[in-house]
Design a protein around this motif. Structure first.
Motif, PDB file in Angstrom:
ATOM      1  N   LYS A  22       0.834  -1.204   0.000  1.00  0.00           N
ATOM      2  CA  LYS A  22       0.000   0.000   0.000  1.00  0.00           C
ATOM      3  C   LYS A  22       0.875   1.263   0.000  1.00  0.00           C
ATOM      4  N   GLU A  23       1.967   1.251   0.795  1.00  0.00           N
ATOM      5  CA  GLU A  23       2.892   2.389   0.846  1.00  0.00           C
ATOM      6  C   GLU A  23       3.598   2.576  -0.494  1.00  0.00           C
ATOM      7  N   MET A  24       3.996   1.475  -1.108  1.00  0.00           N
ATOM      8  CA  MET A  24       4.667   1.550  -2.406  1.00  0.00           C
ATOM      9  C   MET A  24       3.747   2.158  -3.463  1.00  0.00           C
ATOM     10  N   VAL A  25       2.515   1.697  -3.478  1.00  0.00           N
ATOM     11  CA  VAL A  25       1.541   2.193  -4.466  1.00  0.00           C
ATOM     12  C   VAL A  25       1.268   3.677  -4.249  1.00  0.00           C
ATOM     13  N   ALA A  26       1.129   4.081  -2.986  1.00  0.00           N
ATOM     14  CA  ALA A  26       0.868   5.489  -2.673  1.00  0.00           C
ATOM     15  C   ALA A  26       2.024   6.372  -3.146  1.00  0.00           C
ATOM     16  N   ASN A  27       3.239   5.928  -2.896  1.00  0.00           N
ATOM     17  CA  ASN A  27       4.419   6.691  -3.327  1.00  0.00           C
ATOM     18  C   ASN A  27       4.512   6.774  -4.844  1.00  0.00           C
ATOM     19  N   GLN A  28       4.209   5.682  -5.512  1.00  0.00           N
ATOM     20  CA  GLN A  28       4.263   5.679  -6.975  1.00  0.00           C
ATOM     21  C   GLN A  28       3.256   6.668  -7.561  1.00  0.00           C
ATOM     22  N   GLY A  29       2.073   6.712  -6.958  1.00  0.00           N
ATOM     23  CA  GLY A  29       1.056   7.647  -7.440  1.00  0.00           C
ATOM     24  C   GLY A  29       1.518   9.088  -7.306  1.00  0.00           C
ATOM     25  N   LYS A  30       2.120   9.397  -6.177  1.00  0.00           N
ATOM     26  CA  LYS A  30       2.638  10.750  -5.941  1.00  0.00           C
ATOM     27  C   LYS A  30       3.764  11.079  -6.919  1.00  0.00           C
ATOM     28  N   MET A  31       4.689  10.141  -7.094  1.00  0.00           N
ATOM     29  CA  MET A  31       5.826  10.367  -7.994  1.00  0.00           C
ATOM     30  C   MET A  31       5.355  10.612  -9.425  1.00  0.00           C
ATOM     31  N   LYS A  32       4.474   9.767  -9.896  1.00  0.00           N
ATOM     32  CA  LYS A  32       4.015   9.880 -11.281  1.00  0.00           C
ATOM     33  C   LYS A  32       3.301  11.210 -11.513  1.00  0.00           C
ATOM     34  N   ALA A  33       2.513  11.626 -10.527  1.00  0.00           N
ATOM     35  CA  ALA A  33       1.793  12.897 -10.652  1.00  0.00           C
ATOM     36  C   ALA A  33       2.764  14.064 -10.755  1.00  0.00           C
ATOM     37  N   PHE A  34       3.814  14.052  -9.919  1.00  0.00           N
ATOM     38  CA  PHE A  34       4.821  15.114  -9.938  1.00  0.00           C
ATOM     39  C   PHE A  34       5.665  15.076 -11.206  1.00  0.00           C
ATOM     40  N   LEU A  35       6.113  13.885 -11.557  1.00  0.00           N
ATOM     41  CA  LEU A  35       7.027  13.755 -12.698  1.00  0.00           C
ATOM     42  C   LEU A  35       6.350  14.089 -14.028  1.00  0.00           C
ATOM     43  N   LYS A  36       5.075  13.829 -14.124  1.00  0.00           N
ATOM     44  CA  LYS A  36       4.350  14.124 -15.369  1.00  0.00           C
ATOM     45  C   LYS A  36       4.292  15.617 -15.665  1.00  0.00           C
ATOM     46  N   VAL A  37       4.374  16.419 -14.607  1.00  0.00           N
ATOM     47  CA  VAL A  37       4.346  17.873 -14.806  1.00  0.00           C
ATOM     48  C   VAL A  37       5.736  18.485 -14.626  1.00  0.00           C
ATOM     49  N   GLY A  38       6.743  17.631 -14.626  1.00  0.00           N
ATOM     50  CA  GLY A  38       8.126  18.117 -14.581  1.00  0.00           C
ATOM     51  C   GLY A  38       8.629  18.524 -13.219  1.00  0.00           C
ATOM     52  N   LYS A  39       7.946  18.118 -12.159  1.00  0.00           N
ATOM     53  CA  LYS A  39       8.384  18.467 -10.810  1.00  0.00           C
ATOM     54  C   LYS A  39       9.220  17.341 -10.216  1.00  0.00           C
ATOM     55  N   SER A  40      10.228  17.703  -9.417  1.00  0.00           N
ATOM     56  CA  SER A  40      11.050  16.685  -8.756  1.00  0.00           C
ATOM     57  C   SER A  40      10.324  16.158  -7.522  1.00  0.00           C
ATOM     58  N   VAL A  41      10.684  14.970  -7.132  1.00  0.00           N
ATOM     59  CA  VAL A  41      10.047  14.341  -5.979  1.00  0.00           C
ATOM     60  C   VAL A  41      11.083  14.146  -4.879  1.00  0.00           C
ATOM     61  N   ASN A  42      10.802  14.663  -3.700  1.00  0.00           N
ATOM     62  CA  ASN A  42      11.692  14.500  -2.551  1.00  0.00           C
ATOM     63  C   ASN A  42      10.967  13.708  -1.472  1.00  0.00           C
ATOM     64  N   LEU A  43      11.570  12.576  -1.096  1.00  0.00           N
ATOM     65  CA  LEU A  43      10.965  11.719  -0.090  1.00  0.00           C
ATOM     66  C   LEU A  43      11.908  11.539   1.086  1.00  0.00           C
ATOM     67  N   GLN A  44      11.345  11.262   2.247  1.00  0.00           N
ATOM     68  CA  GLN A  44      12.147  11.134   3.464  1.00  0.00           C
ATOM     69  C   GLN A  44      13.213  10.052   3.323  1.00  0.00           C
ATOM     70  N   LEU A  45      12.850   8.944   2.676  1.00  0.00           N
ATOM     71  CA  LEU A  45      13.778   7.821   2.588  1.00  0.00           C
ATOM     72  C   LEU A  45      14.742   7.921   1.409  1.00  0.00           C
ATOM     73  N   ASP A  46      14.885   9.114   0.854  1.00  0.00           N
ATOM     74  CA  ASP A  46      15.948   9.337  -0.137  1.00  0.00           C
ATOM     75  C   ASP A  46      17.312   9.300   0.550  1.00  0.00           C
ATOM     76  N   PHE A  47      17.321   9.619   1.849  1.00  0.00           N
ATOM     77  CA  PHE A  47      18.569   9.671   2.633  1.00  0.00           C
ATOM     78  C   PHE A  47      19.637  10.503   1.914  1.00  0.00           C
ATOM     79  N   LYS A  48      19.234  11.682   1.473  1.00  0.00           N
ATOM     80  CA  LYS A  48      20.163  12.538   0.723  1.00  0.00           C
ATOM     81  C   LYS A  48      21.382  12.942   1.542  1.00  0.00           C
ATOM     82  N   GLU A  49      21.197  13.049   2.862  1.00  0.00           N
ATOM     83  CA  GLU A  49      22.306  13.490   3.716  1.00  0.00           C
ATOM     84  C   GLU A  49      23.468  12.506   3.685  1.00  0.00           C
TER      85      GLU A  49
END
Length: 307
Positions: A22-49
């Motif tokens: 369920k979490e995976m599907v929710a994240n995919q929906g958010k990502m696809k919505a952002f990416l389709k309009v050219g926006k980047s997606v930042n998630l907590q578990l990117d562990f960018k630090e």
């Protein structure tokens, strides 16, 4: 740092290896919505630090979802990603999400269990501490193999301790030269498996060089001499490397060393027998002596001495 962590499908999808579908599907929906309009997606578990920036595209999101379709692939990528299964994990991840990997490691070290060991493997990988990676992996797959599979898949699986260990080592060897971590392995089964991974290409290279030399047969004295010198020079380093992992009592080593010795010896014999060069005895002796120096079996050693 290796791509199996940086570009891990679980990271692309912004989830733990233990997260629900369920979490995976929710994240995919958010990502696809952002990416389709050219926006980047930042998630907590990117562990960018600790892992740096992550690039996502519609294609990489779809591909990551596809890679996690099969149970064995889920486990494969889970071996190189974070999991969350205990309250200790929650505490450690609070530090990790702030970029403090050392504090997270110190917490996971306090209590050994399946999730703490898995997270320690990933953390020590990030810190390029390969000796610790091997240490924690040996503990995990020796003591908690079934628990690890159950934690990731949520059910029983046909995967065994040996399956998990060899899959882990295969992935490791794809990204890191096995020679660089072999010294840290204490498990005898693991040592045997990695030695085979290391020595197989070395033996193949020597065999290929011998076959190339054999093609010079019947082409005259000079051709055989040149082939022998080339074979000797091209395989010296490879044979030395092979001897680091297989001692001279090992049958595989004996067979390839004696086969190499025999071809170099024969090159010297063919050259001496068919050459009119006054220096033929001296030049041929170089090949004969080297062939004798690498021979292992008694028959091959005796043949070198006779010649």
């Amino acid at each position: 740092m290796i791509d199996i962590i940086l570009k891990n499908p679980y990271r692309i999808l912004g989830v733990y290896s233990t997260s629900s579908k369920k979490e995976m599907v929710a994240n995919q929906g958010k990502m696809k919505a952002f990416l389709k309009v050219g926006k980047s997606v930042n998630l907590q578990l990117d562990f960018k630090e600790i892992l740096g920036n992550i690039e996502r595209t519609l294609e990489s999101v779809v591909d990551s979802d596809f890679k996690l379709t099969l149970a064995n692939e889920q486990v494969k990528y889970a071996q190189f990603w974070f999991c969350k299964a205990t309250p200790f994990d929650d505490i450690a991840f609070n530090h990790l999400l702030e970029g403090n990997i050392d504090n997270a490691i110190s917490i996971w070290k306090k209590k050994e269990n399946v999730s703490s060991l898995q997270n320690l493997i990933v953390c020590t990988f990030i810190k390029d501490d390969i000796s610790s990676v091997i240490l924690y992996a040996e503990r995990l797959y020796t003591n908690y193999a079934n628990e690890f599979v159950k934690m990731v898949l949520g059910n029983e699986s046909t995967l065994t301790e040996d399956n998990l260990a060899t899959d882990f080592l295969d992935s490791l060897c794809n990204y890191i030269k096995p020679q660089s971590f072999f010294q840290y392995i204490s498990n005898d089964k693991w040592k045997t498996y990695v030695v085979a991974k290391i020595t197989k290409p070395l033996i193949h290279n020597i065999q290929s060089a011998i076959e190339t030399s054999e093609k010079s047969k019947g082409q005259g004295a000079t051709a055989r001499y040149n082939a022998g010198i080339k074979l000797m020079n091209e395989t010296k380093s490879t044979l030395t490397q092979l001897n680091k992992f297989l001692n001279k009592t090992d049958l595989q080593y004996q067979m390839i060393a004696d086969k190499l010795s025999q071809e170099i010896l024969q090159c010297g014999i063919d050259y001496f027998n068919n050459s009119d060069d006054d220096a033929a005895p001296k030049k041929g002796l170089v090949l004969q002596l080297y062939a004798q120096s690498i021979a292992v079996g008694k028959m091959m050693i005796d043949r070198c001495k006779d010649n």
